[in-house]
Write an enzyme that holds these catalytic residues in place. Sequence first.
Site, PDB file in Angstrom:
ATOM      1  N   TYR A  42       0.826  -1.215   0.000  1.00 55.96           N
ATOM      2  CA  TYR A  42       0.000   0.000   0.000  1.00 55.96           C
ATOM      3  C   TYR A  42       0.857   1.262   0.000  1.00 55.96           C
ATOM      4  CZ  TYR A  42      -4.704  -1.906   0.855  1.00 55.96           C
ATOM      5  OH  TYR A  42      -5.921  -2.518   0.745  1.00 55.96           O
ATOM      6  N   ASP A  53      -3.087 -18.190   0.912  1.00 58.51           N
ATOM      7  CA  ASP A  53      -4.096 -18.893   0.090  1.00 58.51           C
ATOM      8  C   ASP A  53      -4.787 -19.973   0.924  1.00 58.51           C
ATOM      9  OD1 ASP A  53      -1.627 -20.180   0.141  1.00 58.51           O
ATOM     10  OD2 ASP A  53      -1.652 -20.810  -1.950  1.00 58.51           O
ATOM     11  N   ASP A  67     -12.583  -8.901   4.100  1.00 59.76           N
ATOM     12  CA  ASP A  67     -13.835  -8.876   3.316  1.00 59.76           C
ATOM     13  C   ASP A  67     -14.403 -10.295   3.255  1.00 59.76           C
ATOM     14  OD1 ASP A  67     -13.594  -6.146   2.746  1.00 59.76           O
ATOM     15  OD2 ASP A  67     -14.235  -6.416   0.659  1.00 59.76           O
ATOM     16  N   ASP A 125      -6.523  -6.842   4.169  1.00 59.86           N
ATOM     17  CA  ASP A 125      -7.634  -6.194   3.463  1.00 59.86           C
ATOM     18  C   ASP A 125      -8.514  -7.257   2.813  1.00 59.86           C
ATOM     19  OD1 ASP A 125      -9.125  -4.080   2.208  1.00 59.86           O
ATOM     20  OD2 ASP A 125      -8.084  -4.601   0.347  1.00 59.86           O
ATOM     21  N   LYS A 152       3.001 -15.221   2.766  1.00 65.59           N
ATOM     22  CA  LYS A 152       3.196 -15.979   1.523  1.00 65.59           C
ATOM     23  C   LYS A 152       4.692 -16.249   1.418  1.00 65.59           C
ATOM     24  CE  LYS A 152       1.709 -17.763  -2.386  1.00 65.59           C
ATOM     25  NZ  LYS A 152       0.855 -18.961  -2.432  1.00 65.59           N
TER      26      LYS A 152
HETATM   27  C1  IPM Z   1     -10.470  -1.046   3.890  1.00 62.27           C
HETATM   28  C2  IPM Z   1     -10.681  -0.446   2.535  1.00 62.27           C
HETATM   29  C3  IPM Z   1      -9.509   0.481   2.223  1.00 62.27           C
HETATM   30  C4  IPM Z   1      -8.238  -0.346   2.225  1.00 62.27           C
HETATM   31  C5  IPM Z   1      -9.654   1.278   0.894  1.00 62.27           C
HETATM   32  C6  IPM Z   1     -10.914   2.118   0.895  1.00 62.27           C
HETATM   33  C7  IPM Z   1      -8.444   2.117   0.616  1.00 62.27           C
HETATM   34  O1  IPM Z   1     -10.828  -1.443   1.576  1.00 62.27           O
HETATM   35  O2  IPM Z   1     -10.348  -0.271   4.865  1.00 62.27           O
HETATM   36  O3  IPM Z   1     -10.463  -2.269   3.996  1.00 62.27           O
HETATM   37  O4  IPM Z   1      -7.910  -1.000   1.215  1.00 62.27           O
HETATM   38  O5  IPM Z   1      -7.555  -0.344   3.251  1.00 62.27           O
HETATM   39 MG    MG Z   2     -10.992  -3.379   2.388  1.00 59.15          MG
END
Ligand code: IPM
Ligand code: MG
Length: 355
Positions: free
Chosen positions: A140, A218, A246, A242, A185
């Site tokens: 990042y 993975d 999700d 990240d 990884k």
């Molecule tokens: C998160 C989001 C952010 C990230 C984006 C909006 C930059 O996806 O906080 O998980 O990737 O950190």
């Molecule tokens: Mg995110």
Amino acid sequence: MKALIALLPGDGIGPEVVNQGARLLRAVAERFGHSFELIEAPMGGVAIDLTGSPLPPDTLALCQRADAVLLGAVGGPKWDPPAKVRPEQGLLALRKAMGLYANLRPVAPFPALYDASSLKPEVLRGVDLLVVRELTGGIYFGEKRREEHQAFDACVYTVEEVVRVVRAAASLARGRRKRLTSVDKANVLETSRLWREVTTRVIRDEFPDIELKHLLVDACAMHLIKRPADFDVIVTENMFGDILTDEAAMLSGSIGMLPSASLGDNRRGLYEPIHGSAPDIAGKGVANPYGTLLSVAMLLRHSLQLEPEARAVEAAVASAIDAGVLSADLLPSGQSAAGTEEMGAAVLARLGKRA
Ligand code: IPM
Ligand code: MG
């Protein structure tokens, strides 16, 4: 207690959910006898439109003198690439400037929401995990470069960056089931080999009471949906965290449910639901505010050290969920859903007073 809390509503559904968060903070202050000063500031796409910058200096200055920051979401099609100045840059700059290297994302599905998940209830039973995502390093923040026929994103980690986030995760594991899974990884990436070495050393030297396992990213993605109840604390680098969170959000029924806390070396923290700005439903009053309200609980716990108040908020959210006050993302389509406002009100109505 007295506290200054910065509110950064941001874009899309951000203002709607932060609005409910602010209402909850005011109610906590009133019912538990605190004085919270709430100051709102522009950040993200709205800040670009107002000032040209996604993180204006005044907004950053406010966050740096606040005890805690509550953020909604940033981003939207209006500011998507190829735009050079983008809302997400403001969020990354804020995390970096505030030194928030440890991002806590707890996943503990409410039993009343097992049916909302795409996974079977028997897989979800007993899930109570915490992902600690490294937040200010890795790909990042490495050098980025674009040439005519190629592009570069450098992934860099220093020993110190790994040490401090592993310490944070191991300390949290101490207050839980004392099991830490470090995700990397290492079979491919040099940064992951460093990550694994440093993690092994920190745990061996400083946290001998913590059981450490290493898992490739993975495989972790697979095990998170195969046997999620086996995990306690997961520590991982920025981008893996990240992506995995999700995925892990689906255990809780909806990405709208997950809160997060971003912390550094002191108590000051940034709190945000992990969902995005959801431009498709923005302004309709239908967004799920529970991820934000649970982020308020984390704010009370970690930045203000108000554990009873944090628990009261979590209990109120659980009770509203048990009563079936649910937004559309938590219900089968066609079933009548509660709106953002109604969900916020349901939580307030269930918030206890100090005993
Ligand atoms: C998160 C989001 C952010 C990230 C984006 C909006 C930059 O996806 O906080 O998980 O990737 O950190
Ligand atoms: Mg995110």
